[in-house]
Motif scaffolding. Sequence first.
Motif, PDB file in Angstrom:
ATOM      1  N   GLY A 105       0.650  -1.304   0.037  1.00 36.44           N
ATOM      2  CA  GLY A 105      -0.187  -0.232   0.045  1.00 36.44           C
ATOM      3  C   GLY A 105       0.681   1.202  -0.044  1.00 36.44           C
ATOM      4  N   VAL A 106       2.246   1.474  -0.266  1.00 36.72           N
ATOM      5  CA  VAL A 106       3.122   2.451  -0.279  1.00 36.72           C
ATOM      6  C   VAL A 106       2.971   3.135  -1.785  1.00 36.72           C
ATOM      7  CG1 VAL A 106       5.369   3.255  -0.306  1.00 36.72           C
ATOM      8  CG2 VAL A 106       4.573   1.201   1.076  1.00 36.72           C
ATOM      9  N   ARG A 107       2.671   4.522  -1.605  1.00 38.99           N
ATOM     10  CA  ARG A 107       2.510   5.190  -2.730  1.00 38.99           C
ATOM     11  C   ARG A 107       3.968   5.213  -3.560  1.00 38.99           C
ATOM     12  NH1 ARG A 107      -1.319  10.276  -3.136  1.00 38.99           N
ATOM     13  NH2 ARG A 107      -1.453   9.331  -4.953  1.00 38.99           N
ATOM     14  N   THR A 108       4.050   5.743  -4.695  1.00 37.99           N
ATOM     15  CA  THR A 108       5.349   5.310  -5.444  1.00 37.99           C
ATOM     16  C   THR A 108       5.187   6.693  -6.439  1.00 37.99           C
ATOM     17  OG1 THR A 108       4.606   3.596  -6.894  1.00 37.99           O
ATOM     18  CG2 THR A 108       6.110   2.929  -5.077  1.00 37.99           C
ATOM     19  N   ALA A 109       6.170   7.135  -6.864  1.00 37.26           N
ATOM     20  CA  ALA A 109       6.616   8.214  -7.951  1.00 37.26           C
ATOM     21  C   ALA A 109       7.961   7.861  -8.673  1.00 37.26           C
ATOM     22  CB  ALA A 109       6.342   9.599  -7.469  1.00 37.26           C
ATOM     23  N   VAL A 110       7.948   8.129  -9.833  1.00 35.92           N
ATOM     24  CA  VAL A 110       9.161   8.147 -10.682  1.00 35.92           C
ATOM     25  C   VAL A 110       9.706   9.765 -10.577  1.00 35.92           C
ATOM     26  CG1 VAL A 110      10.287   8.296 -12.799  1.00 35.92           C
ATOM     27  CG2 VAL A 110       8.966   6.548 -12.164  1.00 35.92           C
ATOM     28  N   ALA A 130       2.498   0.468 -11.485  1.00 36.78           N
ATOM     29  CA  ALA A 130       3.884   0.524 -10.625  1.00 36.78           C
ATOM     30  C   ALA A 130       3.968   1.942  -9.963  1.00 36.78           C
ATOM     31  CB  ALA A 130       4.906   0.423 -11.371  1.00 36.78           C
ATOM     32  N   PHE A 131       3.224   2.869 -10.513  1.00 37.01           N
ATOM     33  CA  PHE A 131       3.525   4.462 -10.190  1.00 37.01           C
ATOM     34  C   PHE A 131       2.465   5.203 -10.155  1.00 37.01           C
ATOM     35  CE2 PHE A 131       7.726   2.982 -11.752  1.00 37.01           C
ATOM     36  CZ  PHE A 131       8.458   3.121 -10.406  1.00 37.01           C
ATOM     37  N   ASP A 132       2.371   6.115  -9.124  1.00 36.56           N
ATOM     38  CA  ASP A 132       0.877   6.982  -8.980  1.00 36.56           C
ATOM     39  C   ASP A 132       1.342   8.301  -9.562  1.00 36.56           C
ATOM     40  OD1 ASP A 132      -0.413   5.628  -6.908  1.00 36.56           O
ATOM     41  OD2 ASP A 132       1.325   5.671  -5.813  1.00 36.56           O
ATOM     42  N   VAL A 133       2.404   8.694  -9.692  1.00 40.03           N
ATOM     43  CA  VAL A 133       3.000  10.082 -10.353  1.00 40.03           C
ATOM     44  C   VAL A 133       4.508   9.931 -11.073  1.00 40.03           C
ATOM     45  CG1 VAL A 133       3.977  12.184  -9.633  1.00 40.03           C
ATOM     46  CG2 VAL A 133       1.879  11.313  -8.610  1.00 40.03           C
ATOM     47  N   ALA A 156       2.528  16.466  -5.412  1.00 35.33           N
ATOM     48  CA  ALA A 156       1.522  15.805  -6.378  1.00 35.33           C
ATOM     49  C   ALA A 156       1.272  14.672  -5.646  1.00 35.33           C
ATOM     50  CB  ALA A 156       2.365  15.249  -7.558  1.00 35.33           C
ATOM     51  N   LEU A 157       1.792  13.891  -4.681  1.00 31.45           N
ATOM     52  CA  LEU A 157       1.349  12.782  -4.065  1.00 31.45           C
ATOM     53  C   LEU A 157       0.561  13.311  -2.811  1.00 31.45           C
ATOM     54  CD1 LEU A 157       4.431  10.390  -4.183  1.00 31.45           C
ATOM     55  CD2 LEU A 157       2.308   9.989  -5.267  1.00 31.45           C
ATOM     56  N   GLY A 158       0.753  14.487  -2.315  1.00 27.94           N
ATOM     57  CA  GLY A 158       0.095  14.903  -1.008  1.00 27.94           C
ATOM     58  C   GLY A 158       0.660  14.209   0.051  1.00 27.94           C
ATOM     59  N   VAL A 159       2.017  14.315   0.023  1.00 30.41           N
ATOM     60  CA  VAL A 159       2.586  13.767   1.308  1.00 30.41           C
ATOM     61  C   VAL A 159       3.748  14.650   1.493  1.00 30.41           C
ATOM     62  CG1 VAL A 159       2.296  11.287   0.616  1.00 30.41           C
ATOM     63  CG2 VAL A 159       4.521  12.483  -0.094  1.00 30.41           C
ATOM     64  N   ASP A 160       4.314  14.565   2.947  1.00 31.05           N
ATOM     65  CA  ASP A 160       5.311  15.568   3.486  1.00 31.05           C
ATOM     66  C   ASP A 160       6.690  14.869   3.358  1.00 31.05           C
ATOM     67  OD1 ASP A 160       7.404  16.728   5.325  1.00 31.05           O
ATOM     68  OD2 ASP A 160       5.540  17.514   6.073  1.00 31.05           O
ATOM     69  N   VAL A 161       7.626  15.553   2.843  1.00 27.28           N
ATOM     70  CA  VAL A 161       8.894  14.860   2.405  1.00 27.28           C
ATOM     71  C   VAL A 161       9.620  14.199   3.584  1.00 27.28           C
ATOM     72  CG1 VAL A 161      10.336  16.950   2.964  1.00 27.28           C
ATOM     73  CG2 VAL A 161      11.055  15.275   1.044  1.00 27.28           C
ATOM     74  N   VAL A 162       9.270  14.319   4.917  1.00 23.54           N
ATOM     75  CA  VAL A 162       9.847  13.766   6.016  1.00 23.54           C
ATOM     76  C   VAL A 162       9.318  12.403   5.955  1.00 23.54           C
ATOM     77  CG1 VAL A 162      10.490  15.748   7.100  1.00 23.54           C
ATOM     78  CG2 VAL A 162       8.205  14.426   7.645  1.00 23.54           C
ATOM     79  N   ASP A 163       8.169  12.193   5.380  1.00 24.54           N
ATOM     80  CA  ASP A 163       7.490  10.720   5.253  1.00 24.54           C
ATOM     81  C   ASP A 163       7.842   9.908   4.174  1.00 24.54           C
ATOM     82  OD1 ASP A 163       6.302  11.862   7.567  1.00 24.54           O
ATOM     83  OD2 ASP A 163       4.347  12.405   6.571  1.00 24.54           O
ATOM     84  N   VAL A 164       8.869  10.379   3.415  1.00 26.89           N
ATOM     85  CA  VAL A 164       8.964   9.501   2.071  1.00 26.89           C
ATOM     86  C   VAL A 164      10.472   8.938   2.130  1.00 26.89           C
ATOM     87  CG1 VAL A 164       7.571  10.930   0.804  1.00 26.89           C
ATOM     88  CG2 VAL A 164       9.984  11.223   0.731  1.00 26.89           C
ATOM     89  N   VAL A 165      10.652   8.130   1.118  1.00 29.43           N
ATOM     90  CA  VAL A 165      12.185   7.447   0.796  1.00 29.43           C
ATOM     91  C   VAL A 165      12.475   7.684  -0.663  1.00 29.43           C
ATOM     92  CG1 VAL A 165      13.560   5.471   0.857  1.00 29.43           C
ATOM     93  CG2 VAL A 165      12.108   5.782   2.737  1.00 29.43           C
ATOM     94  N   ALA A 166      13.578   8.078  -0.947  1.00 31.01           N
ATOM     95  CA  ALA A 166      13.911   8.344  -2.114  1.00 31.01           C
ATOM     96  C   ALA A 166      15.358   7.166  -2.506  1.00 31.01           C
ATOM     97  CB  ALA A 166      14.691   9.668  -2.321  1.00 31.01           C
TER      98      ALA A 166
END
Length: 230
Positions: A105-110, A130-133, A156-166
Amino acid sequence: MTDRLPAAVLWDMDGTLVDTEPHWMAAETPLVEQFGGTWSHEQALQMVGLGLHDAARILQDEGVRMAADAIVHRLTDDVLASLAREGVPFRPGARVLLQSLRAAGVRTAVVTMSMRRMAQQIVDLIEFDAFDVIIAGDDVTRPKPHPDPYLQACAALGVDVVDVVAIEDSPNGLRSAVASGAVSIGVPLMVSLAGVGADALWPTLAGRTADDIAAVFTAVRDAPGQKGIA
């Protein structure tokens, strides 16, 4: 401590999701030679992870007498033609990790500095959603190594950068991810990432799942002095 999944995982494309860097290098050489110049492997390595217009300016300095936009379109067309002939070489473990993240259930972006038409074509080759954005080079004002592409993906994903992994493979891309404030995982391909600031360095994505992503994310966000997530 229970490992927590991030809200989203943001993927670089060239060199991280797919091993297209040799195709870009193969496109650069005849372009420089067309205008009487020479192009070495070492020069090509310096282009890895750059925004395409930044790369175009370097090629102009090497004597390519074309407008930057024309260089970008020429290289993109040549790389797409090469991929059409030879197929798209996904990096080991990339699709499996993507599937694991999506199943969790993790959102993903390229987040790529390639043009959108190229990114879309590669994403369309993946046999699952595979990707939402997609954030591409022609979507951003300031390219990597600025943090803007990753921040734009978060918006674009509506998430805070502190909550993501790149996830990144190049120094320029990794600098962008680190500057954005994302938890950053480096998976080097052609250039060393030592000393660039990754929160974790993995030699490969092979064998990695959402659990590995959660472990890195939790370790970083729970470390003393880090901004955690409630």
